[in-house]
Write a protein that holds these residues in place. Structure first.
Motif, PDB file in Angstrom:
ATOM      1  N   VAL A   1       0.867  -1.187   0.000  1.00 38.11           N
ATOM      2  CA  VAL A   1       0.000   0.000   0.000  1.00 38.11           C
ATOM      3  C   VAL A   1       0.897   1.228   0.000  1.00 38.11           C
ATOM      4  CG1 VAL A   1      -1.683   1.355   1.287  1.00 38.11           C
ATOM      5  CG2 VAL A   1      -1.942  -1.131   1.144  1.00 38.11           C
ATOM      6  N   ARG A   2       0.641   2.165  -0.914  1.00 36.92           N
ATOM      7  CA  ARG A   2       1.427   3.386  -1.007  1.00 36.92           C
ATOM      8  C   ARG A   2       0.466   4.584  -1.045  1.00 36.92           C
ATOM      9  NH1 ARG A   2       5.809   1.436  -5.687  1.00 36.92           N
ATOM     10  NH2 ARG A   2       6.126  -0.674  -4.802  1.00 36.92           N
ATOM     11  N   VAL A   3       0.668   5.503  -0.134  1.00 34.36           N
ATOM     12  CA  VAL A   3      -0.165   6.712  -0.067  1.00 34.36           C
ATOM     13  C   VAL A   3       0.664   7.888  -0.545  1.00 34.36           C
ATOM     14  CG1 VAL A   3      -1.506   8.239   1.408  1.00 34.36           C
ATOM     15  CG2 VAL A   3      -1.525   5.768   1.836  1.00 34.36           C
ATOM     16  N   GLU A   4       0.280   8.467  -1.666  1.00 31.67           N
ATOM     17  CA  GLU A   4       0.998   9.613  -2.221  1.00 31.67           C
ATOM     18  C   GLU A   4       0.405  10.944  -1.777  1.00 31.67           C
ATOM     19  OE1 GLU A   4       1.056   9.199  -6.426  1.00 31.67           O
ATOM     20  OE2 GLU A   4       2.236   7.325  -6.417  1.00 31.67           O
ATOM     21  N   ASP A   5      -0.781  10.924  -1.186  1.00 28.72           N
ATOM     22  CA  ASP A   5      -1.455  12.163  -0.788  1.00 28.72           C
ATOM     23  C   ASP A   5      -2.035  11.973   0.609  1.00 28.72           C
ATOM     24  OD1 ASP A   5      -3.071  14.383  -0.436  1.00 28.72           O
ATOM     25  OD2 ASP A   5      -3.701  14.468  -2.526  1.00 28.72           O
ATOM     26  N   PHE A   6      -1.202  12.271   1.636  1.00 30.00           N
ATOM     27  CA  PHE A   6      -1.691  12.117   3.010  1.00 30.00           C
ATOM     28  C   PHE A   6      -2.702  13.198   3.390  1.00 30.00           C
ATOM     29  CE2 PHE A   6       2.175   9.478   3.599  1.00 30.00           C
ATOM     30  CZ  PHE A   6       1.566   8.371   4.179  1.00 30.00           C
ATOM     31  N   ASP A   7      -2.734  14.319   2.649  1.00 30.96           N
ATOM     32  CA  ASP A   7      -3.761  15.332   2.919  1.00 30.96           C
ATOM     33  C   ASP A   7      -5.151  14.794   2.590  1.00 30.96           C
ATOM     34  OD1 ASP A   7      -1.912  17.192   3.769  1.00 30.96           O
ATOM     35  OD2 ASP A   7      -1.646  18.064   1.768  1.00 30.96           O
ATOM     36  N   GLY A   8      -5.253  14.034   1.519  1.00 30.09           N
ATOM     37  CA  GLY A   8      -6.545  13.457   1.139  1.00 30.09           C
ATOM     38  C   GLY A   8      -6.832  12.144   1.821  1.00 30.09           C
ATOM     39  N   CYS A   9      -5.784  11.432   2.229  1.00 32.43           N
ATOM     40  CA  CYS A   9      -5.950  10.119   2.864  1.00 32.43           C
ATOM     41  C   CYS A   9      -4.983  10.022   4.037  1.00 32.43           C
ATOM     42  CB  CYS A   9      -5.696   9.002   1.856  1.00 32.43           C
ATOM     43  SG  CYS A   9      -5.823   7.328   2.548  1.00 32.43           S
ATOM     44  N   PRO A  10      -5.400  10.472   5.230  1.00 31.29           N
ATOM     45  CA  PRO A  10      -4.487  10.430   6.379  1.00 31.29           C
ATOM     46  C   PRO A  10      -4.119   9.027   6.822  1.00 31.29           C
ATOM     47  CG  PRO A  10      -6.342  11.925   6.766  1.00 31.29           C
ATOM     48  CD  PRO A  10      -6.668  11.136   5.551  1.00 31.29           C
ATOM     49  N   ARG A  11      -4.983   8.048   6.482  1.00 31.71           N
ATOM     50  CA  ARG A  11      -4.702   6.689   6.972  1.00 31.71           C
ATOM     51  C   ARG A  11      -5.273   5.673   5.998  1.00 31.71           C
ATOM     52  NH1 ARG A  11      -5.629   4.929  13.251  1.00 31.71           N
ATOM     53  NH2 ARG A  11      -4.108   3.210  13.245  1.00 31.71           N
ATOM     54  N   TYR A  12      -4.508   4.572   5.779  1.00 35.86           N
ATOM     55  CA  TYR A  12      -4.989   3.500   4.923  1.00 35.86           C
ATOM     56  C   TYR A  12      -4.539   2.173   5.518  1.00 35.86           C
ATOM     57  CZ  TYR A  12      -6.583   1.188   0.653  1.00 35.86           C
ATOM     58  OH  TYR A  12      -7.281   0.421  -0.250  1.00 35.86           O
ATOM     59  N   ILE A  13      -5.503   1.375   5.924  1.00 42.21           N
ATOM     60  CA  ILE A  13      -5.240   0.022   6.431  1.00 42.21           C
ATOM     61  C   ILE A  13      -5.656  -0.967   5.354  1.00 42.21           C
ATOM     62  CG2 ILE A  13      -5.853  -1.701   8.170  1.00 42.21           C
ATOM     63  CD1 ILE A  13      -6.349   0.590  10.124  1.00 42.21           C
ATOM     64  N   GLY A  14      -4.716  -1.827   4.960  1.00 37.07           N
ATOM     65  CA  GLY A  14      -5.015  -2.865   3.992  1.00 37.07           C
ATOM     66  C   GLY A  14      -4.824  -4.239   4.612  1.00 37.07           C
TER      67      GLY A  14
ATOM     68  N   ARG B   1      -0.894  -4.256  -5.914  1.00 42.93           N
ATOM     69  CA  ARG B   1      -0.526  -3.000  -5.255  1.00 42.93           C
ATOM     70  C   ARG B   1      -1.743  -2.073  -5.125  1.00 42.93           C
ATOM     71  NH1 ARG B   1       4.006  -0.094  -8.401  1.00 42.93           N
ATOM     72  NH2 ARG B   1       5.057  -2.031  -7.772  1.00 42.93           N
ATOM     73  N   ILE B   2      -1.753  -1.299  -4.045  1.00 43.93           N
ATOM     74  CA  ILE B   2      -2.728  -0.224  -3.834  1.00 43.93           C
ATOM     75  C   ILE B   2      -1.965   1.094  -3.749  1.00 43.93           C
ATOM     76  CG2 ILE B   2      -4.251   0.842  -2.120  1.00 43.93           C
ATOM     77  CD1 ILE B   2      -5.703  -1.220  -3.666  1.00 43.93           C
TER      78      ILE B   2
ATOM     79  N   ILE C   1      -8.171   5.525  -5.807  1.00 46.63           N
ATOM     80  CA  ILE C   1      -7.458   4.318  -5.402  1.00 46.63           C
ATOM     81  C   ILE C   1      -7.013   3.640  -6.700  1.00 46.63           C
ATOM     82  CG2 ILE C   1      -7.536   2.186  -4.086  1.00 46.63           C
ATOM     83  CD1 ILE C   1      -8.042   4.695  -2.410  1.00 46.63           C
ATOM     84  N   ALA C   2      -5.740   3.396  -6.823  1.00 49.87           N
ATOM     85  CA  ALA C   2      -5.196   2.815  -8.045  1.00 49.87           C
ATOM     86  C   ALA C   2      -4.379   1.578  -7.706  1.00 49.87           C
ATOM     87  CB  ALA C   2      -4.330   3.842  -8.780  1.00 49.87           C
ATOM     88  N   ASP C   3      -4.085   0.792  -8.749  1.00 49.20           N
ATOM     89  CA  ASP C   3      -3.124  -0.291  -8.564  1.00 49.20           C
ATOM     90  C   ASP C   3      -1.807   0.174  -9.202  1.00 49.20           C
ATOM     91  OD1 ASP C   3      -3.533  -0.588 -11.283  1.00 49.20           O
ATOM     92  OD2 ASP C   3      -4.652  -2.460 -11.115  1.00 49.20           O
ATOM     93  N   ALA C   4      -1.019  -0.723  -9.733  1.00 48.41           N
ATOM     94  CA  ALA C   4       0.296  -0.331 -10.239  1.00 48.41           C
ATOM     95  C   ALA C   4       0.225   0.613 -11.432  1.00 48.41           C
ATOM     96  CB  ALA C   4       1.100  -1.584 -10.612  1.00 48.41           C
ATOM     97  N   ASP C   5      -0.856   0.556 -12.222  1.00 50.16           N
ATOM     98  CA  ASP C   5      -0.864   1.370 -13.443  1.00 50.16           C
ATOM     99  C   ASP C   5      -2.233   1.940 -13.839  1.00 50.16           C
ATOM    100  OD1 ASP C   5      -2.182  -0.912 -14.312  1.00 50.16           O
ATOM    101  OD2 ASP C   5      -0.395  -1.746 -15.269  1.00 50.16           O
TER     102      ASP C   5
END
Length: 575
Positions: A24-37, A94-95, A123-127
């Motif tokens: 799991v990769r978060v590129e925008d913590f302003d829009g998504c402060p937390r992501y549990i996978g 990937r997420i 929410i995207a995967d690798a591409d």
């Protein structure tokens, strides 16, 4: 209230059956402060058990499958929306949480291809994009019957980004509605635990890996609190220790003159007065009743307001109970009814043009609940098409009662008498009414509900209240009570079935000024009456304000009435 500790929230993590990686990769913590996978393998997709389907249905949600139903159930239980992906369909497993790229598109679960903008959180995967974050998943990673590997999303999204995308796309969902109001980022692990417990239990899955990616999470808000300020605002004195104890039971921590707010209340408890309100909730029963001092009174009810209240009084006096039903419906008999561009739900998408289907539905629900002697009425607005952007609003009255057409007709007559109005009834047809037991007046329709709509005999009426009140005679002119007795006669005529009884009665009244009253007795169709004909019987009352009528006077008046009706309608007097 009972000085007990708060019960723990539902959900306990089962044992992890592996230590597989979750990318799991978060590129925008302003829009998504937390992501549990969380990753599950060996998932068996199937229907949910009866208890879960029932709870979702009672909450207004449609059961789909065990995994999807679990995500919805956890959302309802804890307020944190979840989503499940078919992990095998995620490229490289990937997420990635990111903003949409220029020109990017996504086909959502409702089958619509969405044009994305660079401000949309994805929410995207690798591409490629696989879901609209917090709003709706994509078709390409949807859970299906063949799914065996599931990636569970328990995230936290910033409210405004979700709201902006949802509004632009006109896409409202249970999830987006919650994110727009703000969700506690600290509740995501608990929602993940509840969903994990149920997926393992109901889908036979193995929980094989998890990851929790987050930025700095917000601390608990600290608010100043003075017990004496609470006493001043509430109007009651409550010992400071008792106030602190009440707050402690609600999850607040008190430290001197400050209070630490629990994270799940962080968005609505931000000021001292908000904390005072938490204390006041326990004291409301002890607040004395105090009416405001009225020094003067202005205004009076308008004519339509007075008459509307009289209508309500008449109906309640007849044993009716008032109901309120939504102005928005799923479908309307009028194809030109105004449909909302952004409905709250598919069930509330059209502004209704009639009250009758709503009042029938209300009666049907009462029957299903086992209620008896059902008599309901509603006074509400309907919205008729104007050909423009805005509808024409009218106030209608609808009522339903057991007893068929005679009961509905009696109610309409009682309204007319109580309002000092005159209603004329003409046979008519209506799609919800019995084809041979329906009538129309200048203000609306009265009839017997079609038996396919509801079992039994039900009388229904719907009247345009404005048109009904236009029939009210004001000021009311009273006549002296006649001191001389009336002479009563009964007549029966054979005439065409399509001749309205009201026209016959009106002709009888106009035949002579001494005709004081005409009352319906019967409408018979059958042997020996020829086909296409009916026998209409009614009574007459002859009365003079000057003298007692003799038998000769009555016979002359009777002859004038008979002649008028035979000439006007081609009727034949029955012997």
């Amino acid at each position: 209230i009972y000085d007990l500790e708060l019960s723990p929230p539902p959900g306990r993590d089962p044992g992890v059956a592996g230590d597989g990686p979750v990318d799991v990769r978060v590129e925008d913590f302003d829009g998504c402060p937390r992501y549990i996978g969380r990753l599950f393998r060996g998932v068996q997709i199937g229907p949910s058990p009866a208890w879960l389907r029932t709870r979702l249905s009672d909450a207004g949600m449609r059961p789909i499958s065990n995994v999807v139903d679990v995500t919805n159930y956890a959302m309802l239980a804890l307020g944190n929306p979840l989503h499940a992906f078919d992990s095998a369909k995620l490229h490289e497993g990937r997420i990635v949480v990111r903003r949409a790229r220029k020109g990017e598109q996504l086909r959502t679960l409702d089958g619509v291809m969405r044009e994305l903008e660079e401000t949309d959180l994805m929410i995207a995967d690798a591409d490629r994009a696989v879901a609209l974050a917090g709003i709706m998943g994509g078709e390409e990673t949807e859970i299906g019957d063949a799914t065996t590997d599931v990636l569970l999303e328990a995230a936290n999204f910033e409210p405004y980004a979700i709201f902006r995308t949802s509004e632009r796309l006109r896409l409202r969902t249970e999830g987006s509605n919650r994110w727009e109001k703000g969700v506690d980022p600290h509740v995501a692990p608990q929602a993940a635990a509840l969903a994990t417990e149920l997926i393992v239990e109901l889908a036979g899955a193995r929980w094989t890996g998890d990851v929790d990616v987050h930025a700095d999470l917000p601390p608990r808000p600290v608010v100043r609190f003075r017990p004496e300020r609470a006493d001043a605002l509430v109007g009651l004195e409550t010992p400071a220790a008792e106030q602190h104890a009440l707050l402690g039971r609600l999850g607040f921590d008190v430290d001197g003159d400050t209070v630490s707010v629990p994270t799940w209340r962080a968005r609505d408890v931000t000021r001292e007065v908000d904390v005072v309100e938490e204390v006041a909730r326990f004291q409301l029963g002890e607040v004395p009743y105090t009416l405001p001092l009225r020094r003067a009174m202005f205004g009076r009810l308008a004519r339509d307001q007075r008459l509307r209240r009289r209508v309500e009084d008449i109906l309640t006096g007849l044993g009716f109970a008032e109901v309120y039903t939504p102005s928005l419906v799923e479908e309307d008999p009028d194809r030109g009814a105004l449909r909302l561009n952004e409905p709250i739900s598919v069930e509330l998408a059209v502004l209704r043009t009639t009250l009758m289907p709503s009042i029938v539905d209300a009666a049907r629900r009462n029957v299903q609940l086992g209620n008896e002697r059902i008599s309901l009425f509603e006074i509400a607005r309907v919205y008729e098409s104007s050909g423009g952007k805005l509808p024409v609003e009218r106030i209608h009255l609808a009522a339903i009662t057991e007893g068929g057409y005679p009961r509905a007709k009696g109610v309409a007559d009682a309204l007319a008498r109580g309002l000092h109005a005159e209603l004329r009834f003409v046979a008519d047809k209506h799609p919800l009414l019995h084809p041979k037991r329906a009538a129309r007046t200048g203000a609306g329709v009265v009839g017997e509900l079609h038996p396919t709509q509801l079992e039994g005999e039900w009388g229904v009426l719907e009247l345009d209240l404005g048109l009904l009140l236009d029939e009210v005679r004001e000021p009311i002119a009273y006549h002296d009570v006649l001191a001389y007795p009336a002479v009563r006669q009964e007549l029966a005529f054979v005439l065409d079935v399509d001749v309205p009884a009201a026209d016959v009665f009106e002709a009888a009244r106009d035949a002579a000024p001494e005709v004081r009253d005409v009352r319906f007795l019967s409408d018979y169709r059958g042997d020996p009456i020829p086909a296409g004909k009916k026998s209409l019987a009614f009574s007459l009352a002859f009365q003079s304000p000057e003298r007692t009528l003799t038998d000769e006077d009555a016979a002359s008046l009777r002859a004038r009435v008979i002649e008028t009706i035979e000439r006007s309608f081609g009727a034949e007097l029955r012997g």
